[in-house]
Design a protein around this motif. Sequence first.
Motif: not given
Length: 150
Positions: A18, A21, A96, A99-100
């Motif tokens: 987390n 970025k 995203n 990452k998920k």
Amino acid sequence: MKNIFLPEVSNEIIERINHIKPDSQPLWGKMNAAQMMAHCCVTYEMAYENKHKAPNVFMKFILKTFIKDSVVGPKPYKKNSQTAPAFLIKDERDFNTEKKRLIAYIKETQESGAKFFDGKESLSFGKLSEAEWNVMFYKHLDHHLGQFGV
């Protein structure tokens, strides 16, 4: 080696993820943050999905004989070390989404628990102990999170 099957260790890894970025820059290597996360997902794809082609008998022998110890053993990976073709991520990926996916795989692994993996067949290395699976999962994540300074 920390135990990825423990909730506190999985949560620590997720917290580190987390902190990355979309524009985070690696300290070494060529992958951007989204590619790195997609790269880390490959280990889990090989454990959970029938998405990657298994190596032939000769290649599996080579992997088990010469590569396995560096992947499931405690010695850290070297920076810029060579990776298997299935792990090469050269195309652009959505940060995203990757990452998920990675976080979901980490949670699934922790929830499945060490016993689920004990004696489970690895696509490349044959049957592995829960300790070997742990090292493979944790060491790979720790290496790449360190690559991005987290």
